[in-house]
Design an enzyme around this catalytic site. Structure first.
Site, PDB file in Angstrom:
ATOM      1  CG  ASP A 143      -3.342  -2.864  10.657  1.00  0.00           C
ATOM      2  OD1 ASP A 143      -3.885  -2.575   9.704  1.00  0.00           O
ATOM      3  OD2 ASP A 143      -2.817  -1.622  11.072  1.00  0.00           O
ATOM      4  CG  ASP A 202      -5.173   0.471   9.184  1.00  0.00           C
ATOM      5  OD1 ASP A 202      -4.421   0.746   9.967  1.00  0.00           O
ATOM      6  OD2 ASP A 202      -5.053  -0.386   8.330  1.00  0.00           O
ATOM      7  CG  ASP A 255      -2.927   1.315  13.201  1.00  0.00           C
ATOM      8  OD1 ASP A 255      -2.408   0.911  14.285  1.00  0.00           O
ATOM      9  OD2 ASP A 255      -2.074   0.976  12.253  1.00  0.00           O
TER      10      ASP A 255
HETATM   11  N1  CTP Z   1       0.613   4.779   7.531  1.00  0.00           N
HETATM   12  C1  CTP Z   1       0.914   6.236   8.135  1.00  0.00           C
HETATM   13  N2  CTP Z   1       1.527   6.227   9.331  1.00  0.00           N
HETATM   14  C2  CTP Z   1       2.214   5.066   9.737  1.00  0.00           C
HETATM   15  C3  CTP Z   1       1.668   3.874   9.537  1.00  0.00           C
HETATM   16  C4  CTP Z   1       0.701   3.644   8.407  1.00  0.00           C
HETATM   17  O1  CTP Z   1       0.518   7.120   7.558  1.00  0.00           O
HETATM   18  N3  CTP Z   1       3.020   5.131  10.786  1.00  0.00           N
HETATM   19  C5  CTP Z   1      -0.678   4.978   6.570  1.00  0.00           C
HETATM   20  C6  CTP Z   1       0.071   4.236   5.280  1.00  0.00           C
HETATM   21  O2  CTP Z   1       0.728   5.126   4.622  1.00  0.00           O
HETATM   22  C7  CTP Z   1      -1.178   3.431   4.809  1.00  0.00           C
HETATM   23  C8  CTP Z   1      -2.054   3.170   5.778  1.00  0.00           C
HETATM   24  O3  CTP Z   1      -1.580   4.085   7.112  1.00  0.00           O
HETATM   25  O4  CTP Z   1      -1.725   4.137   3.876  1.00  0.00           O
HETATM   26  C9  CTP Z   1      -2.543   1.955   6.272  1.00  0.00           C
HETATM   27  O5  CTP Z   1      -1.243   1.410   6.837  1.00  0.00           O
HETATM   28  P1  CTP Z   1      -0.963  -0.289   7.296  1.00  0.00           P
HETATM   29  O6  CTP Z   1      -2.163  -0.660   8.119  1.00  0.00           O
HETATM   30  O7  CTP Z   1       0.410  -0.303   7.599  1.00  0.00           O
HETATM   31  O8  CTP Z   1      -0.952  -0.915   5.931  1.00  0.00           O
HETATM   32  P2  CTP Z   1      -2.427  -1.621   4.989  1.00  0.00           P
HETATM   33  O9  CTP Z   1      -2.217  -1.033   3.528  1.00  0.00           O
HETATM   34  O10 CTP Z   1      -3.679  -1.428   5.759  1.00  0.00           O
HETATM   35  O11 CTP Z   1      -1.921  -2.981   4.867  1.00  0.00           O
HETATM   36  P3  CTP Z   1      -2.142  -4.186   6.009  1.00  0.00           P
HETATM   37  O12 CTP Z   1      -3.535  -4.922   5.360  1.00  0.00           O
HETATM   38  O13 CTP Z   1      -1.301  -5.128   5.954  1.00  0.00           O
HETATM   39  O14 CTP Z   1      -2.758  -3.624   7.167  1.00  0.00           O
HETATM   40 MN    MN Z   2      -3.809  -1.886   7.780  1.00  0.00          MN
HETATM   41 MN    MN Z   3      -2.298   0.211  10.253  1.00  0.00          MN
END
Ligand code: CTP
Ligand code: MN
Ligand code: MN
Ligand code: MN
Length: 372
Positions: free
Chosen positions: A204, A206, A296
């Site tokens: 995703d 963020d 997000d």
């Molecule tokens: N996070 C959070 N609460 C959630 C989901 C995520 O606080 N319900 C935080 C996680 O701890 C992380 C950050 O948001 O530090 C990003 O989460 P995520 O997008 O799931 O992971 P990424 O590290 O960005 O990996 P990816 O590249 O797969 O998106």
């Molecule tokens: Mn992410």
């Molecule tokens: Mn995320």
């Protein structure tokens, strides 16, 4: 004379937040095996076991060279009996029978496919498997009641399971910046999550949004979402309002305030520019003009920005270890909103990530080295 080969014995600190973990993983074969076991534990509702495997994998990710023998692991923390057995198998025969069996297991494959649908968690997937639903085809045919998120997840399954590249992340960033600039001039948009850590792809994109004047950010999310929606950029969104209040007596439920910001889980309809991977999205009819992307959004008041930035940059294990370090080693409580010192019975302010690491008695680790 017996010939002895020089083998380096590794050692590394025990908390992931004390280590520098780049994306340059020299032990991917081992960490892939351990991560698969972690994933399976998480998908089976065994979070404790999941964390143990994640910690073991993270310790190996921090090593400067490939491990070739078990005897090199004397100073490496977080390796329990189960992890060591898996490592031994992989080092000796190139693979772990347990991990290979798991890869082939129908239940694991079904859990991966079903939880790969946005909006479907471990519990729902487990229930469906109990009802004999193991594939997307079976899910579509047997038609259990789906909520709004799951319907969007199923509709955009292929797009949402295709990694998002940096160019696509930049395109989403341009849209979010236009939206924020339009509904709240002066708003600041920061890319967080995996892309801030330097990853080339993500599941995703963020973003953390704030405004330099405290309070101006209040109520921003609904406006942002309605702008995006009116411009046709949203396929799905769910917004949560801010419910964080700082209590004079300190955090009531430590570590439980991770999701109290104004935040939005969404699926963007991202126009595909020519030459930016449009071909991958095409079917019979050639490239579609857009793809679905998970986005997000989080809004934070500027007074909490540094904590939100640190808390949302990840990795998930790095965050978990920071909070564990704060609690166990410093008698503090760290969240994405604040840092509370139980010894002094007061909140510790910070306007940068560097200051938070300093409060925690940790060496500063930049985002690119938080890939634990
Ligand atoms: N996070 C959070 N609460 C959630 C989901 C995520 O606080 N319900 C935080 C996680 O701890 C992380 C950050 O948001 O530090 C990003 O989460 P995520 O997008 O799931 O992971 P990424 O590290 O960005 O990996 P990816 O590249 O797969 O998106
Ligand atoms: Mn992410
Ligand atoms: Mn995320
Ligand atoms: Mn290296």
């Amino acid at each position: 004379l017996q010939q002895t080969e020089e083998v380096e014995v590794f050692s590394t600190p025990s908390y992931a937040c004390q280590r520098r973990t780049t994306l340059d993983n020299h032990n991917a074969v081992l960490t892939d095996a351990l991560s698969l076991l972690a994933e399976n534990a998480e998908l089976s509702g065994e979070d404790g076991r999941g964390v143990a495997f994640r910690r073991a994998a993270a310790a190996l990710k921090a090593l400067p060279l490939p491990v070739t023998r078990l005897t090199q692991l004397g100073g490496v923390p977080c390796l329990g009996g189960h992890s060591l057995r898996v490592i031994k198998d992989v080092l000796e025969s190139g693979a772990s029978p347990e991990v290979e069996a798991l890869r082939r297991s129908e239940r694991f494959k079904a859990l991966k496919v079903l939880t790969g649908i946005f909006g479907v968690g471990v519990k729902t997937a487990g229930r469906w498997i109990g009802e004999g639903i193991l594939t997307l085809r079976q899910l579509r045919d047997s038609g259990p009641t789906l909520n709004r998120a799951q319907r969007a997840g199923l509709r955009h399954y292929d797009d949402l399971n295709r990694p998002v590249g940096r160019a696509e992340a930049a395109a989403v960033a341009a849209v979010v910046e236009a939206a924020a600039g339009s509904v709240l001039p002066g708003a600041r948009v920061t890319l967080i999550g995996g892309f801030r850590r330097g990853k080339q792809t993500g599941h995703d994109v963020d973003f953390l949004i704030t405004h330099p004047e405290e309070g101006r950010e209040a109520g921003l999310m609904p406006k942002l979402v309605s702008w995006l929606d009116s411009q046709g950029f949203l396929l799905y969104q769910k917004t949560n309002s801010n419910s964080y209040l700082e209590a004079a007596e300190g955090p009531a439920r430590p570590a439980s305030n991770m999701d109290r910001f104004e935040r939005c889980f969404s699926v963007f309809k991202l126009p595909e520019e020519a030459g930016r991977g449009g071909a991958g999205a095409g079917g019979e009819g050639g490239p579609r003009p857009w793809r679905a992307v998970r986005v997000d959004l989080v809004v934070s008041p500027v007074s909490q920005f540094a904590f939100a930035l640190l808390g949302w940059t990840g990795s998930k294990l790095f965050e978990r270890e920071l909070r564990r370090w704060a609690g166990h080693e410093m008698n503090m409580c760290l969240s994405s909103h604040a840092l509370y010192d139980h010894r002094q019975s007061r909140y510790l302010r910070a306007s940068s990530e560097e200051e938070i690491f300093a409060h925690l008695g940790l060496e500063y680790i930049p985002p690119s080295e938080r890939n634990a």
